[in-house]
Motif scaffolding. Structure first.
Motif, PDB file in Angstrom:
ATOM      1  N   ARG A 144       0.908  -1.229  -0.017  1.00 50.37           N
ATOM      2  CA  ARG A 144       0.007   0.052  -0.134  1.00 50.37           C
ATOM      3  C   ARG A 144       0.965   1.153   0.077  1.00 50.37           C
ATOM      4  N   GLU A 145       0.463   2.106  -0.707  1.00 49.26           N
ATOM      5  CA  GLU A 145       1.279   3.507  -0.823  1.00 49.26           C
ATOM      6  C   GLU A 145       0.322   4.758  -0.493  1.00 49.26           C
ATOM      7  N   SER A 146       0.592   5.637   0.329  1.00 49.19           N
ATOM      8  CA  SER A 146      -0.143   6.915   0.395  1.00 49.19           C
ATOM      9  C   SER A 146       0.118   7.884  -0.648  1.00 49.19           C
ATOM     10  N   VAL A 147      -0.782   8.424  -1.208  1.00 48.04           N
ATOM     11  CA  VAL A 147      -0.802   9.241  -2.049  1.00 48.04           C
ATOM     12  C   VAL A 147      -1.561  10.700  -1.930  1.00 48.04           C
ATOM     13  N   ARG A 148      -0.896  11.817  -2.082  1.00 47.07           N
ATOM     14  CA  ARG A 148      -1.354  13.332  -1.514  1.00 47.07           C
ATOM     15  C   ARG A 148      -1.122  14.057  -2.996  1.00 47.07           C
ATOM     16  N   LEU A 149      -2.217  14.936  -3.081  1.00 39.31           N
ATOM     17  CA  LEU A 149      -2.304  15.809  -4.340  1.00 39.31           C
ATOM     18  C   LEU A 149      -1.601  17.198  -3.839  1.00 39.31           C
ATOM     19  N   ASP A 150      -0.541  17.665  -4.423  1.00 39.57           N
ATOM     20  CA  ASP A 150       0.113  18.759  -4.075  1.00 39.57           C
ATOM     21  C   ASP A 150       0.237  19.597  -5.319  1.00 39.57           C
ATOM     22  N   GLU A 151       1.006  20.797  -4.997  1.00 37.20           N
ATOM     23  CA  GLU A 151       1.413  21.641  -6.381  1.00 37.20           C
ATOM     24  C   GLU A 151       1.895  20.842  -7.494  1.00 37.20           C
ATOM     25  N   THR A 152       2.740  19.883  -7.763  1.00 33.49           N
ATOM     26  CA  THR A 152       3.618  19.382  -8.346  1.00 33.49           C
ATOM     27  C   THR A 152       2.750  18.452  -9.069  1.00 33.49           C
ATOM     28  N   THR A 153       1.712  17.420  -8.403  1.00 36.91           N
ATOM     29  CA  THR A 153       1.004  16.534  -9.145  1.00 36.91           C
ATOM     30  C   THR A 153      -0.378  16.896  -9.494  1.00 36.91           C
ATOM     31  N   THR A 154      -0.656  18.351  -8.936  1.00 32.83           N
ATOM     32  CA  THR A 154      -1.804  18.889  -9.449  1.00 32.83           C
ATOM     33  C   THR A 154      -1.316  19.477 -10.923  1.00 32.83           C
ATOM     34  N   ALA A 155      -0.279  19.851 -11.100  1.00 33.02           N
ATOM     35  CA  ALA A 155       0.405  20.444 -12.527  1.00 33.02           C
ATOM     36  C   ALA A 155       0.587  18.971 -13.462  1.00 33.02           C
TER      37      ALA A 155
END
Length: 155
Positions: free
Chosen positions: A106-117
């Motif tokens: 399992r891996e945690s995933v977060r939306l940040d500025e880089t992944t939003t772009a």
């Protein structure tokens, strides 16, 4: 479409243009089985509109379940799209979990500025691919031999 975009743009084009694969093949059935039988007691599926289906854990996190981590980036991008969609369209901030139950990973995933772009670039890329009059140029990839669209590519 996000996952297809990151796996193979030709596959995305075929799917977007109504050329669908046989959903009864063993690989598709295996993925469906793993998805339907994993984490069933702690997650619920939701269909938003007629296009976005996602799973929410009891903890509130969005979960994406895959059989294998072999195509990890496309799976992560799909999950990031769900997080982006919830933020942009529904003003909901959620974190995600990418799960590979057969690998016990399992891996945690977060939306940040880089992944939003990255997601917004992906959406622009998808729109460009699906608007083409013919499929994008053929590029051989390691998994072409197991792709269900290979008959369309190698004719």
């Amino acid at each position: 479409m996000v996952q297809y975009y990151h796996v193979c743009k030709r596959e995305l084009w075929f799917m977007a243009n109504g050329i669908d694969i046989d959903r009864e093949t063993p690989n598709i059935q295996r993925g469906t089985h793993v998805d339907q039988t994993s984490y069933g007691d702690t997650r619920r599926s939701f269909l938003i509109g007629n296009r976005v289906q996602l799973d929410i854990l009891e903890s509130g996190e969005v979960m994406e379940v895959k059989v294998s981590s072999a195509l990890e980036k496309p799976a992560r991008m799909q999950l990031l799209f769900y997080l982006w969609y919830l933020r942009k369209v529904h003003d909901l901030e959620k974190d995600g979990i990418l799960a590979y139950p057969t690998e016990r990973k399992r891996e945690s995933v977060r939306l940040d500025e880089t992944t939003t772009a990255e997601i917004e670039d992906t959406i622009r890329g998808i729109l460009a691919v699906v608007s083409l009059d013919s499929p994008p140029e053929l590029k051989t990839k390691p998994y072409c031999g197991s792709c269900l669209y290979q008959d369309f590519c190698w004719m």
